[in-house]
Scaffold this motif. Sequence first.
Motif, mmCIF file in Angstrom:
data_model
loop_
_atom_site.group_PDB
_atom_site.id
_atom_site.type_symbol
_atom_site.label_atom_id
_atom_site.label_comp_id
_atom_site.label_asym_id
_atom_site.label_seq_id
_atom_site.Cartn_x
_atom_site.Cartn_y
_atom_site.Cartn_z
ATOM 1 N N CYS A 1 -0.353 -2.553 -6.805
ATOM 2 C CA CYS A 1 0.150 -2.433 -5.426
ATOM 3 C C CYS A 1 -0.949 -2.213 -4.397
ATOM 4 O O CYS A 1 -1.011 -2.924 -3.395
ATOM 5 N N THR A 2 -1.786 -1.240 -4.592
ATOM 6 C CA THR A 2 -2.711 -0.831 -3.544
ATOM 7 C C THR A 2 -3.802 -1.864 -3.302
ATOM 8 O O THR A 2 -4.081 -2.212 -2.146
ATOM 9 N N CYS A 19 0.833 -1.212 0.000
ATOM 10 C CA CYS A 19 0.000 0.000 0.000
ATOM 11 C C CYS A 19 0.866 1.260 0.000
ATOM 12 O O CYS A 19 0.553 2.238 -0.709
ATOM 13 N N TYR A 48 -0.517 1.663 -10.691
ATOM 14 C CA TYR A 48 -0.088 1.567 -9.291
ATOM 15 C C TYR A 48 -1.224 1.076 -8.402
ATOM 16 O O TYR A 48 -1.021 0.308 -7.474
ATOM 17 N N LEU A 49 -2.415 1.542 -8.726
ATOM 18 C CA LEU A 49 -3.581 1.122 -7.962
ATOM 19 C C LEU A 49 -3.822 -0.380 -8.139
ATOM 20 O O LEU A 49 -4.070 -1.094 -7.167
ATOM 21 N N GLY A 75 2.344 1.624 -3.478
ATOM 22 C CA GLY A 75 1.329 2.090 -4.421
ATOM 23 C C GLY A 75 1.025 3.570 -4.232
ATOM 24 O O GLY A 75 0.884 4.326 -5.202
ATOM 25 N N TRP A 76 0.918 3.989 -2.995
ATOM 26 C CA TRP A 76 0.667 5.412 -2.736
ATOM 27 C C TRP A 76 1.829 6.262 -3.226
ATOM 28 O O TRP A 76 1.619 7.311 -3.851
#
Length: 138
Positions: free
Chosen positions: A50-51, A27, A46-47, A30-31
């Motif tokens: 990763c997130t 997380c 990225y969302l 991703g952020w």
Amino acid sequence: MRGGPVPTSRILLWSGLAAAAAGAVLCVLGWYGMSGERFAERQLPYLASCTVPGAALIVAGAVLTGTATLLSPVRPPEPAPPEAAETPPPADDGPPLRVPGGTLAHRPDCPLVAGKAEATEAGAAALDPCPVCEPWPP
């Protein structure tokens, strides 16, 4: 618990903590990746990579950790207490004994008179029973 099997609750606990930690790292990554992109279409990778998986790992870790805390801890079996050796019944095979000047009558195997050469037979003397060996039945 050295040398024995690892309890299931311990495996679940450490697996849950590891999954939650890995999810938190994903997380954060991703952020950090999304924060540098200005347009939403450039933030989607990225969302997606990763997130979302990071959030899923955090939830899975919470479920595993919660399950581990609900399970009763597995403890090794406690050793059985040693069986008490049966004490032999008191010896009634001799007359009550007394020590010179004593006011108590004792069994011959009473620890208060055993091994004492000066212990003699009580005879017809009016003596109280010894509270340790109780020479007469109640």
